[in-house]
Design a protein around this motif. Structure first.
Motif, PDB file in Angstrom:
ATOM      1  N   PHE A   1      27.070  25.274  35.305  1.00 11.18           N
ATOM      2  CA  PHE A   1      28.361  25.628  34.736  1.00 11.18           C
ATOM      3  C   PHE A   1      28.768  24.642  33.643  1.00 11.18           C
ATOM      4  CE2 PHE A   1      28.523  23.717  38.966  1.00 11.18           C
ATOM      5  CZ  PHE A   1      29.086  22.486  38.701  1.00 11.18           C
ATOM      6  N   GLU A   2      29.819  24.994  32.913  1.00 18.64           N
ATOM      7  CA  GLU A   2      30.291  24.182  31.790  1.00 18.64           C
ATOM      8  C   GLU A   2      31.005  22.917  32.272  1.00 18.64           C
ATOM      9  OE1 GLU A   2      31.824  26.496  28.202  1.00 18.64           O
ATOM     10  OE2 GLU A   2      32.164  27.918  29.830  1.00 18.64           O
ATOM     11  N   SER A   3      31.109  21.938  31.378  1.00 20.97           N
ATOM     12  CA  SER A   3      31.664  20.635  31.727  1.00 20.97           C
ATOM     13  C   SER A   3      33.097  20.479  31.229  1.00 20.97           C
ATOM     14  CB  SER A   3      30.799  19.524  31.118  1.00 20.97           C
ATOM     15  OG  SER A   3      31.447  18.281  31.210  1.00 20.97           O
ATOM     16  N   VAL A   4      34.023  20.251  32.150  1.00 17.18           N
ATOM     17  CA  VAL A   4      35.401  19.943  31.805  1.00 17.18           C
ATOM     18  C   VAL A   4      35.482  18.612  31.062  1.00 17.18           C
ATOM     19  CG1 VAL A   4      37.631  19.256  32.804  1.00 17.18           C
ATOM     20  CG2 VAL A   4      36.477  21.321  33.624  1.00 17.18           C
ATOM     21  N   ALA A   5      34.716  17.633  31.539  1.00 16.34           N
ATOM     22  CA  ALA A   5      34.736  16.309  30.905  1.00 16.34           C
ATOM     23  C   ALA A   5      34.305  16.393  29.435  1.00 16.34           C
ATOM     24  CB  ALA A   5      33.833  15.353  31.673  1.00 16.34           C
TER      25      ALA A   5
ATOM     26  N   GLY B   1      41.149  29.825  50.983  1.00 15.08           N
ATOM     27  CA  GLY B   1      40.171  28.834  51.420  1.00 15.08           C
ATOM     28  C   GLY B   1      39.021  28.652  50.448  1.00 15.08           C
ATOM     29  N   ARG B   2      37.868  28.299  51.004  1.00 14.53           N
ATOM     30  CA  ARG B   2      36.716  27.887  50.195  1.00 14.53           C
ATOM     31  C   ARG B   2      35.843  29.084  49.796  1.00 14.53           C
ATOM     32  NH1 ARG B   2      35.406  22.544  51.067  1.00 14.53           N
ATOM     33  NH2 ARG B   2      34.042  22.840  49.260  1.00 14.53           N
ATOM     34  N   VAL B   3      35.078  28.887  48.714  1.00 18.14           N
ATOM     35  CA  VAL B   3      34.095  29.835  48.153  1.00 18.14           C
ATOM     36  C   VAL B   3      34.488  31.303  48.348  1.00 18.14           C
ATOM     37  CG1 VAL B   3      32.195  28.200  48.186  1.00 18.14           C
ATOM     38  CG2 VAL B   3      32.574  29.578  50.212  1.00 18.14           C
ATOM     39  N   PRO B   4      35.665  31.714  47.860  1.00 17.08           N
ATOM     40  CA  PRO B   4      36.164  33.063  48.144  1.00 17.08           C
ATOM     41  C   PRO B   4      35.297  34.179  47.571  1.00 17.08           C
ATOM     42  CG  PRO B   4      37.510  31.989  46.475  1.00 17.08           C
ATOM     43  CD  PRO B   4      36.616  30.932  47.043  1.00 17.08           C
ATOM     44  N   ILE B   5      34.650  33.925  46.438  1.00 14.75           N
ATOM     45  CA  ILE B   5      33.822  34.978  45.836  1.00 14.75           C
ATOM     46  C   ILE B   5      32.610  35.260  46.717  1.00 14.75           C
ATOM     47  CG2 ILE B   5      32.372  35.558  43.844  1.00 14.75           C
ATOM     48  CD1 ILE B   5      34.376  33.838  42.164  1.00 14.75           C
ATOM     49  N   ASN B   6      31.969  34.213  47.212  1.00 14.00           N
ATOM     50  CA  ASN B   6      30.803  34.394  48.074  1.00 14.00           C
ATOM     51  C   ASN B   6      31.178  35.151  49.343  1.00 14.00           C
ATOM     52  OD1 ASN B   6      30.765  31.637  46.590  1.00 14.00           O
ATOM     53  ND2 ASN B   6      28.614  32.147  46.796  1.00 14.00           N
ATOM     54  N   TRP B   7      32.324  34.797  49.922  1.00 16.24           N
ATOM     55  CA  TRP B   7      32.773  35.486  51.139  1.00 16.24           C
ATOM     56  C   TRP B   7      33.085  36.958  50.849  1.00 16.24           C
ATOM     57  CZ3 TRP B   7      31.716  33.833  55.671  1.00 16.24           C
ATOM     58  CH2 TRP B   7      31.730  32.463  55.995  1.00 16.24           C
TER      59      TRP B   7
ATOM     60  N   HIS C   1      27.087  35.331  41.790  1.00 18.36           N
ATOM     61  CA  HIS C   1      27.067  34.684  40.476  1.00 18.36           C
ATOM     62  C   HIS C   1      27.588  35.627  39.398  1.00 18.36           C
ATOM     63  CE1 HIS C   1      24.827  33.129  36.779  1.00 18.36           C
ATOM     64  NE2 HIS C   1      25.708  32.212  37.076  1.00 18.36           N
ATOM     65  N   GLU C   2      27.191  36.884  39.469  1.00 19.77           N
ATOM     66  CA  GLU C   2      27.672  37.864  38.494  1.00 19.77           C
ATOM     67  C   GLU C   2      29.174  38.103  38.666  1.00 19.77           C
ATOM     68  OE1 GLU C   2      23.701  40.602  37.792  1.00 19.77           O
ATOM     69  OE2 GLU C   2      24.804  40.810  39.670  1.00 19.77           O
ATOM     70  N   VAL C   3      29.633  38.172  39.904  1.00 16.64           N
ATOM     71  CA  VAL C   3      31.062  38.355  40.159  1.00 16.64           C
ATOM     72  C   VAL C   3      31.837  37.131  39.687  1.00 16.64           C
ATOM     73  CG1 VAL C   3      32.823  38.748  41.926  1.00 16.64           C
ATOM     74  CG2 VAL C   3      30.603  39.899  42.100  1.00 16.64           C
ATOM     75  N   PHE C   4      31.262  35.946  39.877  1.00 18.40           N
ATOM     76  CA  PHE C   4      31.933  34.729  39.433  1.00 18.40           C
ATOM     77  C   PHE C   4      32.206  34.791  37.926  1.00 18.40           C
ATOM     78  CE2 PHE C   4      32.332  30.397  37.955  1.00 18.40           C
ATOM     79  CZ  PHE C   4      33.158  29.831  38.916  1.00 18.40           C
ATOM     80  N   GLY C   5      31.247  35.303  37.164  1.00 21.62           N
ATOM     81  CA  GLY C   5      31.456  35.443  35.722  1.00 21.62           C
ATOM     82  C   GLY C   5      32.651  36.320  35.402  1.00 21.62           C
ATOM     83  N   LYS C   6      32.824  37.395  36.178  1.00 18.19           N
ATOM     84  CA  LYS C   6      33.979  38.276  35.970  1.00 18.19           C
ATOM     85  C   LYS C   6      35.283  37.565  36.342  1.00 18.19           C
ATOM     86  CE  LYS C   6      31.262  42.309  37.436  1.00 18.19           C
ATOM     87  NZ  LYS C   6      31.278  43.538  38.263  1.00 18.19           N
TER      88      LYS C   6
END
Length: 310
Positions: A47-51, A118-124, A164-169
């Protein structure tokens, strides 16, 4: 609220952090400080870097291990920000820190709250076979993802989408959500919609070992697991003869081809030089790419291993 430039302290990481930070800058917010994470060498950084973005824009950046340290509280108090934002930052922020934002502290969450707090909602969401998810901007409170909803945007989860594809959306949905509502927030008219936790759900984090396949489950359940943890996540895996195999790419088989697999035991199988994963309901996955120790495993190689097992 006056028309003076509004200031913000931002906690951010990952693509959502980068895109939402860009929205703040495009809308004229004066970002006084960004708190981010050091990249973990044990993690696949895709993924891209905020810093890097902050360096480009001359924004001061720090990466403490714990946002509850007194030094950070003091630093933010000195800045007297109008807003505090959290965009994919991985730690809960303490209430005394949130209180330092004159016009509120807000988090961007990767689900349609109140579902999948909570955590990792897209994966769930993918694991549970949901057909949509999205991004929600909400007030931060003592409990995770529990504050009033400011705005949200939904995206579809198509039948073959990986997490991963859903995360992009969802990254795009997060950008759109913030872009649309930010003018109202800066004008002192932040929406407050109910976040009824009794209508939602909460899930914890996931570990690589959670990707182990239970072949007794239905093919749809196994396929959802594959989609939820497919690369760049650690992957859905199974063990044969003490050797671990990871499904890198697969599709759910349609019923027309199931007669090929009749009478096969559940688990990995090779038929007509193709790799299948046979599941407890008699349905199966067609596995396009299988690896072991990071190396590709062909149908012939797997056939030899399965014959050793016998």
């Amino acid at each position: 609220m006056s028309d003076t430039i509004k200031t913000a302290v931002v906690f951010a990481y990952h693509n959502v952090g980068v895109r939402c930070l860009k929205v703040l800058l495009a809308r004229g917010v004066d970002v006084k400080l960004v708190i981010t994470h050091e990249d973990n060498p044990q993690e696949t950084i895709w993924f891209e870097s905020v810093a890097a973005l902050c360096l480009e824009h001359g924004i001061p950046t720090i990466a403490p291990n714990d946002p509850r340290i007194p030094e950070l509280l003091s630093q933010v108090a000195t800045l007297q920000p109008d807003f505090i934002f959290s965009f994919y930052y991985r730690h809960m922020l303490p209430v005394n820190l949130l209180a330092l934002a004159k016009h509120g502290a807000y988090n961007m969450h990767g689900s349609l709250l109140p579902k999948y707090r909570g955590r990792v909602p897209i994966n769930w969401a993918v694991l549970h076979g949901e057909t949509e998810t999205g991004a929600t901007l909400h007030e931060m409170a003592a409990k995770p993802d529990a504050g009033a909803i400011v705005a949200q945007t939904s995206v579809p989860i198509l039948p073959d989408d990986t997490a991963h594809e859903v995360f992009g959306k969802v990254v795009v949905a997060a950008e759109q959500t913030l872009w649309r509502v930010l003018p109202a927030m800066l004008a002192g008219q932040t929406p407050q919609l109910p976040n009824d936790l009794s209508q939602g759900s909460y899930f914890g984090g996931r570990k690589p070992e959670d990707g182990q396949i239970n072949w007794q489950q239905s093919a749809q359940q196994v396929y959802n697991l594959y989609r939820a943890v497919a690369p760049p996540y650690p992957g859905a895996w199974t063990v044969i003869n003490q050797q671990t195999f990871v499904i890198e790419n697969a599709r759910l088989l349609n019923s027309d081809t199931l007669n090929l697999l009749s009478n096969l035991p559940i688990g990995l199988a090779v038929v007509d030089n193709c790799i299948f994963g046979v599941c407890g309901d008699g349905h199966a996955l067609l596995i396009h790419q299988l690896t072991s120790d990071g190396k590709s495993v062909s149908a012939a190689m797997l056939q030899a291993i399965l014959q050793q097992k016998q």
